[in-house]
Every structure is written in structure tokens, then in C-alpha cells.
Design a protein around this motif. Structure first.
Motif, mmCIF file in Angstrom:
data_model
loop_
_atom_site.group_PDB
_atom_site.id
_atom_site.type_symbol
_atom_site.label_atom_id
_atom_site.label_comp_id
_atom_site.label_asym_id
_atom_site.label_seq_id
_atom_site.Cartn_x
_atom_site.Cartn_y
_atom_site.Cartn_z
ATOM 1 N N ALA A 1 0.826 -1.205 0.000
ATOM 2 C CA ALA A 1 0.000 0.000 0.000
ATOM 3 C C ALA A 1 0.860 1.255 0.000
ATOM 4 N N VAL A 2 1.904 1.269 0.818
ATOM 5 C CA VAL A 2 2.790 2.425 0.875
ATOM 6 C C VAL A 2 3.598 2.538 -0.412
ATOM 7 N N ALA A 3 4.199 1.430 -0.844
ATOM 8 C CA ALA A 3 5.083 1.465 -2.014
ATOM 9 C C ALA A 3 4.335 1.831 -3.286
ATOM 10 N N ALA A 4 3.123 1.305 -3.463
ATOM 11 C CA ALA A 4 2.363 1.596 -4.681
ATOM 12 C C ALA A 4 2.009 3.073 -4.757
ATOM 13 N N GLN A 5 1.609 3.663 -3.637
ATOM 14 C CA GLN A 5 1.284 5.093 -3.641
ATOM 15 C C GLN A 5 2.519 5.941 -3.871
ATOM 16 N N ALA A 6 3.642 5.532 -3.266
ATOM 17 C CA ALA A 6 4.884 6.272 -3.479
ATOM 18 C C ALA A 6 5.295 6.223 -4.948
ATOM 19 N N CYS A 7 5.181 5.045 -5.554
ATOM 20 C CA CYS A 7 5.625 4.869 -6.938
ATOM 21 C C CYS A 7 4.690 5.527 -7.940
ATOM 22 N N LEU A 8 3.493 5.907 -7.510
ATOM 23 C CA LEU A 8 2.604 6.652 -8.395
ATOM 24 C C LEU A 8 3.280 7.954 -8.826
ATOM 25 N N LEU A 9 4.083 8.548 -7.950
ATOM 26 C CA LEU A 9 4.757 9.800 -8.275
ATOM 27 C C LEU A 9 5.815 9.627 -9.356
ATOM 28 N N ILE A 10 6.451 8.450 -9.414
ATOM 29 C CA ILE A 10 7.539 8.246 -10.377
ATOM 30 C C ILE A 10 7.127 7.331 -11.523
ATOM 31 N N LEU A 11 5.817 7.160 -11.695
ATOM 32 C CA LEU A 11 5.325 6.248 -12.726
ATOM 33 C C LEU A 11 5.871 6.615 -14.097
ATOM 34 N N ASN A 12 6.019 7.904 -14.369
ATOM 35 C CA ASN A 12 6.537 8.347 -15.659
ATOM 36 C C ASN A 12 7.845 9.108 -15.517
ATOM 37 N N LEU B 1 3.397 14.822 14.347
ATOM 38 C CA LEU B 1 3.414 14.726 12.888
ATOM 39 C C LEU B 1 2.752 13.445 12.399
ATOM 40 N N SER B 2 2.233 13.505 11.163
ATOM 41 C CA SER B 2 1.736 12.294 10.505
ATOM 42 C C SER B 2 2.689 11.833 9.428
ATOM 43 N N VAL C 1 -2.064 6.948 6.962
ATOM 44 C CA VAL C 1 -1.982 6.271 5.661
ATOM 45 C C VAL C 1 -3.207 5.392 5.459
ATOM 46 N N ASP C 2 -3.551 4.632 6.475
ATOM 47 C CA ASP C 2 -4.663 3.683 6.386
ATOM 48 C C ASP C 2 -5.991 4.400 6.152
ATOM 49 N N SER C 3 -6.191 5.527 6.816
ATOM 50 C CA SER C 3 -7.463 6.249 6.679
ATOM 51 C C SER C 3 -7.615 6.848 5.291
ATOM 52 N N GLU C 4 -6.498 7.141 4.617
ATOM 53 C CA GLU C 4 -6.545 7.761 3.298
ATOM 54 C C GLU C 4 -6.496 6.759 2.157
ATOM 55 N N LEU C 5 -6.187 5.510 2.475
ATOM 56 C CA LEU C 5 -6.011 4.507 1.427
ATOM 57 C C LEU C 5 -7.248 4.330 0.575
ATOM 58 N N ARG D 1 -5.541 15.555 0.099
ATOM 59 C CA ARG D 1 -4.851 14.992 1.261
ATOM 60 C C ARG D 1 -4.390 13.568 0.964
ATOM 61 N N ASN D 2 -3.088 13.368 1.040
ATOM 62 C CA ASN D 2 -2.497 12.035 0.951
ATOM 63 C C ASN D 2 -1.085 12.127 1.502
ATOM 64 N N VAL D 3 -0.894 11.608 2.706
ATOM 65 C CA VAL D 3 0.378 11.782 3.397
ATOM 66 C C VAL D 3 1.519 11.079 2.670
ATOM 67 N N VAL D 4 1.247 9.963 2.000
ATOM 68 C CA VAL D 4 2.308 9.275 1.254
ATOM 69 C C VAL D 4 2.772 10.136 0.091
ATOM 70 N N VAL D 5 1.831 10.641 -0.693
ATOM 71 C CA VAL D 5 2.186 11.521 -1.804
ATOM 72 C C VAL D 5 2.948 12.738 -1.289
ATOM 73 N N HIS D 6 2.479 13.316 -0.194
ATOM 74 C CA HIS D 6 3.105 14.512 0.373
ATOM 75 C C HIS D 6 4.567 14.275 0.718
ATOM 76 N N GLU D 7 4.831 13.221 1.475
ATOM 77 C CA GLU D 7 6.201 13.001 1.947
ATOM 78 C C GLU D 7 7.139 12.561 0.829
ATOM 79 N N PHE D 8 6.630 11.797 -0.126
ATOM 80 C CA PHE D 8 7.508 11.389 -1.225
ATOM 81 C C PHE D 8 7.695 12.505 -2.244
ATOM 82 N N ALA D 9 6.779 13.460 -2.290
ATOM 83 C CA ALA D 9 7.007 14.661 -3.091
ATOM 84 C C ALA D 9 8.194 15.444 -2.525
ATOM 85 N N HIS D 10 8.332 15.448 -1.199
ATOM 86 C CA HIS D 10 9.500 16.082 -0.588
ATOM 87 C C HIS D 10 10.786 15.422 -1.076
#
Length: 260
Positions: free
Chosen positions: A76-87, A126-127, A143-147, A154-163
Motif C-alpha cells: 500500500a505504501v510502495a504503490a502510492q509512493a511509486c505513483l509519483l515516479i510512474l513516468n 506529525l503524521s 496512511v490507512d485512513s486515506e487509502l 490529502r495524501n500523506v504518502v504523496v506529500h512526503e515522497f514529493a518532498h
């Protein structure tokens, strides 16, 4: 002829898919309930699975404070993180190796200078947190509440991996490394104008067009913009069309020519 580095990456990816596959039942169960992936077609989902496999092989995802991290949670975490680098490609997530999951919000202490230049240790709940050359830290409860629930912007995974993407130039300042053909001046102009507009909305008591947290600093602005880009692109386009256009050029949605 393809460069040797490209051929090596493709060979490495095929090896990972063969020797460290994500079990199909887990991949299907997790990703088919994630609303952030619902706009992806079959080819994009296959590419996302490749990137997620790479991510799980290259990064450790561990629990803190006794949290037991399951394979489902890792996917769940990895798939959302990799959405940012899909292309974008795997090179955008190189240089660090760890994701840490806390059960819920966690406290972190950071030095903060006051108006007189004196530095104090300030503790915040912090979240999520992303270190420039270190780990990404996430609160699993968030993460679980937003999945599986649509939360606009709002998406904490997208937010932190955008950093993490933002920091590829050596500092988290809202200026990730832009692609060839993109203009730093156009990027800075679009984001700076939207940033100042948001700050003015907040200071004047008007309803902000974006999450007020985006006005914290340029780094948080870029991270929040990325949340909107992946969770509520129509909202972002309506309030900040020039910013949306810049993020389109950066994240390259629908462009499959740059993935590894």
C-alpha cells in the motif's frame, strides 16, 4: 541502440519480477481498493507493479513502537509512493533506503530559530516526515485512513515522497530538478504567484483555495500541490491553472516514454 545503463535497468527489473514478485492476491486486493489508482489503465497498472516491486526490493519498510508491518501495508505504501515516479523512473527515488511506519502520529523535535536568532528545540506531532538524505517516516493510521477514502487534497504518502523529489537538487525548496525543455523561470513564476495568492487569502481572512498548510513555506507548498495533483486535479486546475500545467509537465501523466 539503447544505452547499457538502460539495458541493465530493464534486466534488473525482469530479475526482480521473477525472483521477488508481489503475490497476485495481495496486489489485486490492495490496489483495487485504492481510489488514487482508479484512473490508471491496465498498462499503467502493470508499470506501477514493476516499480512497486523494485521499491520493495530496494527500500526497507519497518515498524516503530511495536507496529507489525504486513506485506499488504508495504504494498500500500510502495504503490502510492511509486505513483509519483510512474513516468519519471527509479532514479528519482535513489539515494535513501528506509521507510519507517509509526502506529499513529509521532512527535519529532527540530531546532527552530526565534525572532532574535536564538535556536530552540521545538516538538511537534506529525503524521509524516521526509529527511533529505534519510528515511521517510509515516503514521500508519493516517496512511490507512486515506487509502480507501477520497480526501480532497490529502495524501500523506504523496506529500512526503514529493518532498523526496523536491530534495533531489540538494535542498527542499519547492524546486525539484526540472526536465529538459521546462523553464525554471516559468515554474518559479507560476508557483510563486499561487503561493502569494494563498498567503494573501489566509492573511485577509478569505477562504483559502488550497489547504492552508501549503502556505508554510515553498517546500510544503510543492508537497501539498502534489497531493492535489494526484487526489484532486480538477480542484488544482480550477484554482491554479498555471501551476497545474507545470505539474503536468513535471509528473508527465500518460507519458510512458520515460519510465524505466
Amino acid at each position: 541502440m539503447r544505452p547499457l545503463s538502460t539495458l541493465w535497468r530493464r534486466w534488473r527489473m525482469r530479475w526482480l519480477l521473477k525472483h521477488h514478485p508481489i503475490p497476485q492476491p495481495i496486489w489485486h486486493d490492495v490496489t483495487h481498493r485504492m481510489w488514487t489508482l482508479k484512473e490508471l489503465d491496465a498498462v499503467q497498472m502493470a508499470e506501477l507493479r514493476e516499480l512497486t516491486t523494485w521499491f520493495l526490493a530496494q527500500k526497507s519498510i519497518t515498524g516503530a513502537q511495536g507496529l507489525e508491518v504486513t506485506t499488504d501495508m508495504k504494498v500500500a505504501v510502495a504503490a502510492q509512493a511509486c505513483l509519483l515516479i510512474l513516468n519519471l523512473g527509479t532514479s528519482y527515488f535513489e539515494g535513501w533506503v528506509e521507510v519507517i511506519l509509526y502506529p499513529g502520529a509521532f512527535r519529532a523535535k527540530h531546532p527552530q530559530p526565534d525572532e532574535f536568532g536564538l535556536v530552540h528545540s521545538e516538538s511537534n506531532s506529525l503524521s509524516g516526515e521526509s529527511w533529505l538524505h534519510g528515511p521517510v517516516v509515516l503514521a500508519w493510521a493516517e496512511v490507512d485512513s486515506e487509502l480507501f477514502h477520497h480526501q480532497v487534497g490529502r495524501n500523506v504518502v504523496v506529500h512526503e515522497f514529493a518532498h523526496k523529489l523536491d530534495g533531489l537538487n540538494g535542498a527542499m525548496n519547492g524546486m525539484p530538478p526540472l526536465h529538459r525543455g521546462m523553464s525554471r523561470e516559468s515554474w518559479a513564476a507560476a508557483l510563486s504567484q499561487a503561493y502569494e495568492t494563498l498567503r494573501h487569502q489566509i492573511s485577509s481572512g478569505h477562504a483559502p483555495s488550497l489547504n492552508p498548510y501549503a502556505a508554510t513555506n515553498p517546500a510544503e507548498f510543492f508537497a501539498v500541490l502534489s497531493e492535489y495533483f494526484f487526489t484532486a486535479p480538477t480542484v488544482l486546475h480550477a484554482c491554479c491553472p498555471a501551476v497545474h500545467a507545470q505539474l503536468e509537465r513535471f509528473y508527465r501523466p500518460g507519458d510512458r516514454s520515460h519510465a524505466p
